[in-house]
Design a protein around this motif. Structure first.
Motif, PDB file in Angstrom:
ATOM      1  N   ALA A 165       0.943  -1.507   0.468  1.00 57.45           N
ATOM      2  CA  ALA A 165      -0.002  -0.325   0.152  1.00 57.45           C
ATOM      3  C   ALA A 165       1.145   1.411  -0.144  1.00 57.45           C
ATOM      4  N   SER A 166       2.137   1.358   0.444  1.00 56.76           N
ATOM      5  CA  SER A 166       2.892   2.522   0.615  1.00 56.76           C
ATOM      6  C   SER A 166       3.117   2.681  -0.459  1.00 56.76           C
ATOM      7  N   THR A 167       3.175   2.022  -1.497  1.00 59.41           N
ATOM      8  CA  THR A 167       3.514   2.158  -3.369  1.00 59.41           C
ATOM      9  C   THR A 167       2.515   2.868  -3.915  1.00 59.41           C
ATOM     10  N   PHE A 168       1.377   3.178  -3.036  1.00 56.01           N
ATOM     11  CA  PHE A 168      -0.030   3.886  -3.838  1.00 56.01           C
ATOM     12  C   PHE A 168      -0.045   5.181  -4.028  1.00 56.01           C
ATOM     13  N   ILE A 169       0.470   5.901  -2.318  1.00 55.33           N
ATOM     14  CA  ILE A 169       0.378   6.855  -1.363  1.00 55.33           C
ATOM     15  C   ILE A 169       0.308   7.991  -2.812  1.00 55.33           C
ATOM     16  N   ARG A 190      -9.645  -0.674   0.676  1.00 54.92           N
ATOM     17  CA  ARG A 190     -10.562  -1.151   1.633  1.00 54.92           C
ATOM     18  C   ARG A 190      -8.911  -1.545   2.669  1.00 54.92           C
ATOM     19  N   LEU A 191      -7.947  -0.724   1.831  1.00 54.48           N
ATOM     20  CA  LEU A 191      -6.477  -0.665   2.603  1.00 54.48           C
ATOM     21  C   LEU A 191      -6.849   0.537   3.708  1.00 54.48           C
ATOM     22  N   GLU A 192      -6.978   1.030   2.316  1.00 57.18           N
ATOM     23  CA  GLU A 192      -6.372   2.884   3.183  1.00 57.18           C
ATOM     24  C   GLU A 192      -7.757   3.202   3.886  1.00 57.18           C
ATOM     25  N   ALA A 193      -9.017   2.063   3.952  1.00 54.42           N
ATOM     26  CA  ALA A 193     -10.153   2.493   5.093  1.00 54.42           C
ATOM     27  C   ALA A 193      -9.957   2.170   6.083  1.00 54.42           C
TER      28      ALA A 193
END
Ligand code: GSH
Length: 210
Positions: A165-169, A190-193
């Motif tokens: 997820a840290s790749t998508f910020i 889903r992860l960011e929620a």
């Protein structure tokens, strides 16, 4: 436990998020990213002069993914790093893949297209962007296929999801579209929620104007 942390660092972000997810409180030692290289306190705990660094009494550990695995060993009940050999191997597979393949491609595009402009570091290197975007698109297809209908990359939520997820910020300001990647798009939302992610990500959202 103490964490040498820079609020804007994606490598620190994934550690903060995993710590929140595990319910582990870390005492933050703030390090300015621009001065990390010349920070003597940081160099004393990491010869690379890079964040994050975890200090657990007399034990010092650097490299964000190693730190996250160590934090998981403190809360095995949360199962963010499975013990069963095959399940664990798959989580590690995605951790290495993120570190070596997807991460560098996406981060280069984000740096060239967004971070450089944000900090007035000059124009993007368009040839580099073109090459890395091609790599990123190839790897994103791999990720899309692997996710399929899974909620998380290794079925259950794991440290691999936080690393990925840290790749998508910076995908939005860097104009990296996920429109053709429905599984990836659903997964990152889903992860960011999650509360853990939102807490860890808040300083970046605020300071980078996301
Ligand atoms: N592979 C390392 C990378 C650490 C890293 O590159 N940290 C950056 C911040 S994102 C840093 O400290 N940069 C400061 C510098 O290089 O001077 C990890 O995952 O922890």
């Amino acid at each position: 436990m103490k964490l040498y942390n820079s609020d804007l660092s994606p490598n620190c972000l994934r550690v903060r998020a995993v710590a929140f997810e595990l319910g582990i409180e870390l005492e933050m030692i703030g390090v300015g990213l621009a001065s990390a290289g010349s920070n003597e306190l940081l160099r004393a705990v990491n010869p690379n002069s890079k964040v994050p660094v975890l200090v657990d009494e007399d034990f010092v550990l650097w490299e964000s993914r190693a730190i996250n695995n160590y934090l998981c060993s403190k809360r095995p009940d949360r199962n963010l790093l499975p013990v069963e050999p095959r399940a664990r191997a798959l989580v590690e597979q995605w951790l290495y893949w993120q570190a070596i393949h997807l991460g560098p491609a996406m981060q280069t595009v984000a740096f060239e297209r967004f971070v450089k402009a944000r900090f007035e570091l000059g124009p993007p290197d368009t040839a580099l962007v073109e090459a890395k975007l091609k790599d990123a698109q190839k790897f994103l297809q791999v990720f899309e296929q692997a996710l399929g209908k899974r909620p998380w990359i290794a079925d259950e939520l794991s440290v691999a999801d936080f690393a990925l997820a840290s790749t998508f910020i910076y995908r939005k300001p860097a104009d990296i579209s996920l429109a053709q990647l429905p599984a990836v798009s659903a997964w990152i939302h889903r992860l960011e929620a999650r509360d853990s992610w939102r807490q860890a990500f808040a300083p970046i959202v605020e300071r980078m104007g996301l």
